[in-house]
Design a protein around this motif. Structure first.
Motif, short mmCIF file in Angstrom:
data_model
loop_
_atom_site.label_atom_id
_atom_site.label_comp_id
_atom_site.label_asym_id
_atom_site.label_seq_id
_atom_site.Cartn_x
_atom_site.Cartn_y
_atom_site.Cartn_z
N ASP A 148 -11.36 7.97 -0.36
CA ASP A 148 -10.04 8.12 -0.96
C ASP A 148 -9.03 8.59 -0.21
OD1 ASP A 148 -11.80 6.43 -2.61
OD2 ASP A 148 -12.19 8.25 -3.66
N VAL A 149 -9.53 10.06 0.64
CA VAL A 149 -8.20 10.10 1.08
C VAL A 149 -7.67 9.66 2.10
CG1 VAL A 149 -7.37 11.95 2.85
CG2 VAL A 149 -8.80 13.03 0.71
N PHE A 150 -8.55 8.82 3.16
CA PHE A 150 -8.35 8.35 4.20
C PHE A 150 -7.46 7.14 3.76
CE2 PHE A 150 -10.18 4.96 7.13
CZ PHE A 150 -9.59 5.32 8.47
N LYS A 151 -7.89 6.58 2.85
CA LYS A 151 -7.77 5.26 2.66
C LYS A 151 -6.26 5.41 1.95
CE LYS A 151 -11.46 2.56 0.96
NZ LYS A 151 -12.12 2.14 -0.37
N ILE A 152 -5.84 6.94 0.97
CA ILE A 152 -4.60 7.39 0.58
C ILE A 152 -3.47 7.21 1.75
CG2 ILE A 152 -2.92 8.54 -0.88
CD1 ILE A 152 -5.45 9.26 -2.27
N ARG A 153 -3.86 7.97 2.96
CA ARG A 153 -3.69 7.93 3.79
C ARG A 153 -2.85 6.87 4.82
NH1 ARG A 153 -2.76 13.23 5.02
NH2 ARG A 153 -4.15 15.12 3.83
N ALA A 154 -3.44 5.99 4.85
CA ALA A 154 -3.94 5.04 5.86
C ALA A 154 -2.54 3.83 4.57
CB ALA A 154 -4.80 4.32 5.53
N GLN A 155 -2.47 3.45 3.40
CA GLN A 155 -1.63 3.57 3.44
C GLN A 155 0.03 4.05 3.01
OE1 GLN A 155 -2.77 3.42 -1.56
NE2 GLN A 155 -4.80 1.70 -0.91
N ILE A 156 -0.23 4.84 2.99
CA ILE A 156 1.30 6.24 3.04
C ILE A 156 1.22 5.54 4.33
CG2 ILE A 156 2.63 8.10 3.37
CD1 ILE A 156 0.42 9.31 1.56
N GLN A 157 0.43 5.81 5.62
CA GLN A 157 1.34 5.06 6.80
C GLN A 157 1.84 3.52 7.25
OE1 GLN A 157 -1.40 6.54 9.65
NE2 GLN A 157 -1.71 8.49 9.33
N ALA A 158 1.47 3.20 6.00
CA ALA A 158 1.23 1.21 5.85
C ALA A 158 2.81 1.66 5.57
CB ALA A 158 0.40 0.94 5.39
N SER A 159 3.34 1.34 4.76
CA SER A 159 3.85 1.33 3.84
C SER A 159 5.11 2.49 4.16
CB SER A 159 3.68 1.12 2.03
OG SER A 159 3.50 3.08 1.96
N ASP A 160 5.09 3.14 4.30
CA ASP A 160 6.29 4.56 4.90
C ASP A 160 6.83 4.77 2.99
OD1 ASP A 160 7.82 5.92 5.94
OD2 ASP A 160 9.50 4.69 5.87
N MET A 161 5.38 5.09 2.55
CA MET A 161 5.50 5.74 1.22
C MET A 161 5.59 7.25 1.41
SD MET A 161 2.56 5.39 -1.52
CE MET A 161 2.41 3.69 -1.63
N ASN A 162 6.81 7.81 0.35
CA ASN A 162 6.84 9.03 -0.17
C ASN A 162 6.22 9.76 -1.37
OD1 ASN A 162 8.73 7.99 -2.17
ND2 ASN A 162 10.40 8.41 -0.42
#
Length: 359
Positions: free
Chosen positions: A97-111
């Motif tokens: 789950d953490v790996f997916k969350i970090r991938a989403q943050i990097q892909a969408s530039d989410m803060n």
């Protein structure tokens, strides 16, 4: 002619991949050697998959019989065995789950302001779990050191293991121990606040802070409005996080489960980041809605903010957390300086013990 034969053979291969037997004109146009080789390959792959399924079923049957044997003959060891298996599954799922969350943050530039509460809480808790687990992994690297690790895990589960490997009862008991250790630092912090009152120039704020400290020390429950009345003291001298004394910071660290055995500048940085993280979590809960949290999530949220939720009923836990969130929202509504908003929630834990009264 060669081109047509190639296409015909390609069609036969497609028939094979789809699970059909070689029949008709297309099979006849291909060479017998190629047909025999493909058929043998297909049969071998099916035989291997069948053997694999048989082995898997045998392992599952053996494992179930072994668990039944442990549960019947060694019930206490079975609880530990089952807890460890469940812990490894939960830890592996959290890592995914953490790996997916970090991938989403990097892909969408989410803060952090746009992340959901569950994602923020999972990142926070997984980071703390890894910090606790890494020393144990390092100790187990030398040969035959795993036996020492197993002994430590059995004798000191609270100090060595992370929450995934605790039983539900151990989770309740260990959180009670941690909370009692944290509560020992409330009075020293309040004493330091009383000593700091002399440095306050405003006489009205001096009286309010002194009365508030005396009320909490005598077992009283502070009002939210009383805590708000002294909020300006934490935006600058003498209680701002950038100018807070080293003694006060070292007393605050155990309340937040941070080690005080660091230089003062590093402790200040860790307190700053912890307060900022707490603000982001509060904002995420407000966006989500308090009613969306389960009872276990509310108890954990109260525990992070200074209250042992296991000693409260679900309704009391929800009420306490609601008042904390109202307090946090009011800080933002007053448009106080950013550094004040990051420091005051830390001191607020002293006044939030044991309970907030209605304002």
């Amino acid at each position: 002619m060669a081109l047509s034969c190639t296409r015909t053979c390609h069609g036969s291969v497609l028939f094979l991949l789809c699970g059909s037997r070689l029949r008709g004109v297309r099979a006849g146009l291909c060479s017998p050697l190629l047909t025999h080789s493909l058929t043998r390959l297909y049969s071998t792959s099916r035989a291997r998959s069948g053997i694999g399924r048989s082995i898997l079923k045998g392992v599952q049957w053996t494992n179930s019989k072994y668990e039944q044997f442990l549960q019947r003959r060694f019930p206490q060891f079975y609880v530990l065995y089952h807890t460890f298996l469940r812990g490894f599954r939960l830890l592996f799922q959290d890592a995914k789950d953490v790996f997916k969350i970090r991938a989403q943050i990097q892909a969408s530039d989410m803060n952090h302001l746009k992340m959901s509460y569950h994602n923020l809480e999972k990142l926070r808790q997984f980071r703390r779990d890894m910090i606790k687990a890494i020393p144990l992994v390092v100790i187990s690297i030398p040969p035959f050191a795993n036996y020492l690790v197993f002994a430590l895990m059995y004798l000191f589960p609270r100090q060595v293991l992370i929450r995934h490997f605790w039983t539900p009862q151990q989770l309740v008991d260990f959180q009670a121990v941690y909370h009692s250790q944290r509560a020992q630092h409330y009075r020293p912090v309040l004493s330091i606040l009383e000593q700091t009152v002399r440095q306050v120039e405003d006489s009205c704020l001096q009286i309010r802070l002194t009365d508030l400290c005396h009320k909490v020390q005598n077992g009283g429950h502070p009002l939210v409005s009383e805590v708000h009345a002294v909020r300006s003291l934490f935006s600058g001298p003498p209680l701002g996080i950038k100018i807070m004394t080293a003694d006060l910071m070292r007393q605050l660290c155990p309340m937040l489960f941070l080690t005080p055995r660091f230089p003062a500048f590093l402790i200040r940085q860790r307190l700053h980041s912890h307060a900022l993280e707490l603000m982001h979590l509060d904002q995420a809960i407000v966006r989500l809605g308090l009613h969306q949290l389960s009872d276990a999530e509310m108890r954990q949220a109260c525990f992070v903010r200074g209250m042992n939720g296991n000693s409260l009923s679900p309704s009391e836990c929800r009420e306490w957390l609601s008042r904390w969130l109202n307090f946090s929202i009011d800080l933002k509504a007053f448009k106080m300086p950013r550094i004040y908003c990051q420091s005051f929630p830390i001191i607020n834990q002293c006044f939030s013990y044991p309970f907030f009264q209605k304002s």
